[in-house]
Design an enzyme around this catalytic site. Sequence first.
Site, short mmCIF file in Angstrom:
data_model
loop_
_atom_site.label_atom_id
_atom_site.label_comp_id
_atom_site.label_asym_id
_atom_site.label_seq_id
_atom_site.Cartn_x
_atom_site.Cartn_y
_atom_site.Cartn_z
N GLU A 354 9.37 1.82 -20.49
CA GLU A 354 8.94 3.04 -21.24
C GLU A 354 8.99 2.94 -22.89
O GLU A 354 10.05 2.39 -23.29
CB GLU A 354 10.52 3.78 -20.77
CG GLU A 354 10.43 4.24 -19.25
CD GLU A 354 11.29 5.29 -18.90
OE1 GLU A 354 11.41 5.78 -17.73
OE2 GLU A 354 12.38 5.58 -19.70
N CYS A 355 8.01 3.41 -23.25
CA CYS A 355 7.65 3.74 -24.58
C CYS A 355 8.02 2.51 -25.55
O CYS A 355 7.16 1.67 -25.64
CB CYS A 355 8.59 4.82 -24.99
SG CYS A 355 7.91 5.81 -26.58
N GLY A 356 9.08 2.48 -25.99
CA GLY A 356 9.52 1.16 -26.76
C GLY A 356 9.42 -0.02 -25.87
O GLY A 356 9.13 -1.07 -26.69
N SER A 467 4.76 2.41 -19.59
CA SER A 467 4.15 3.70 -19.79
C SER A 467 4.85 4.35 -21.02
O SER A 467 6.01 4.12 -21.25
CB SER A 467 4.55 4.53 -18.84
OG SER A 467 4.41 5.89 -18.72
#
Length: 497
Positions: A354-356, A467
């Site tokens: 996720e993200c990072g 994502s």
Amino acid sequence: MSHSKQSGTEAGSIPRVLISADRSSSGKTTISMGLMAALVSRGYKVQPFKVALDYIDPSYHTEITGRFCRNLDGYLMDENGILDVYSHACETGSGADIAIIEGVRGLYEGFEGLSDLGSTAQIAKILKCPVVFVINARSITRSAAALISGYKNFDPDVEIAGVILNNIGGRRHAQKAKEAIEHYTGVPVIGIIPRDPSMQISMRHLGLMPALEGRRRLGDGGFEDRLRGIEEIINKGIDVDRFLEIAGSAKSLTSPENSIFSPAAGAGSPRPRIGIALDEAFNFYYRDNIDLLELAGAEIVYFSPVNDPELPDVDGLYIGGGYPELFAAELEANESMRRSIKEASAAGMPIYAECGGLMYLTEKISTGVPGKGTYHDASMPESTYIMVGALPGHTIMGQTRVVSYNIGTLDRDCLIGKEGNSFKGHEFHHSEIREIPEYAEFAIALLRGTGIKGDRDGLIVGNTLGSYAHLHGVAYRELAGSLVEAAGKFRASRAPR
């Protein structure tokens, strides 16, 4: 007046209070931290909560109380889900004596202009929770009474039970504001906090600096001194006994129906091992997600992409958000870990990022590049760093901050669910991914949100998915079971250990 602790009582009957304000930057986070610390020092087991989906404030709440802070979001979660998260948190371990809920932004800010959906007020009503209202009283006295009157009368179902005046310049300032509020509104002023620079917490480009990084930068002694100083100011300025009386006035709650926090049918041995990246670069996780993974049958193994030489013996990976851009040099230098993750991805291990975590799995990250369309910060030198390369693309720190709920649908079966599953999540980032090849595949079609490219999110290669969407397992209930199922299948496909 003495106040007894209530260990062993059901979650719905323990004292609870919500701390809110008229806007962001009023001081509610620091005041919440100080009150939590003051009660812990008195021997209370304090269960912290944060309204909305922030990761950073909860990191301080967890650090101070020794209990994992939980997020409550009325847009993502239905009423039963909110009650479920609340009850599960308060009953974890030996139970809690009191729950303190920190609000988000102003009391009535939410998803819509004409309803309380997603607001702090919505949570206060669902949890039947009295509100202690923080006012940044800098340069106002009698006007503070008008402010409280407006907030009190805007929604009679929200009980504003006490006021804390913050940023007070002196005794006369405090006296005038207190007299006006109590005379015109009938709401007691239970605290007066003077202007004091030691009440400030360092900022980061997405909000406050996470507690883990704050401790690392200040050192254990400096970090503890800062928290102790805040606690001392709170003890001097706030009537803590009155605060406890307000918390004790909360009405009883009904228990949630069909709790998601129950062991999954068939969960047992052999338990698939899921590695969770946890260090100074990656620490944005909802504790509920980790609990749900364990309840679905996973054994959790923590590892550090910054400090460990290679992956532990695991059957799947969960790499959450954080600040990989601030630790890009360290992540690049740990070549053996990057190689270990890329090899695991190539071997078909389920990897969810996720993200990072998504940023880390791309080919490279560029930081500190001045100019249009890029993010520039003095703490991030201009450079490009090699990352894992399990997913295609070049991560650039962008100038536009993305903070938004998102809504998506899976358009294929993958490690986080089945085709057709839909979710509500949120995005919170400063980066963008460029140089994505035309052949790149995505698993998520967005109905709302920015995503990675156009209306697409969930960049996928084999069994690796990254994502920008942050998902909460109470809002998207397929998450934990799907990840554990994918890890179990991978475990079964491997040679016996």
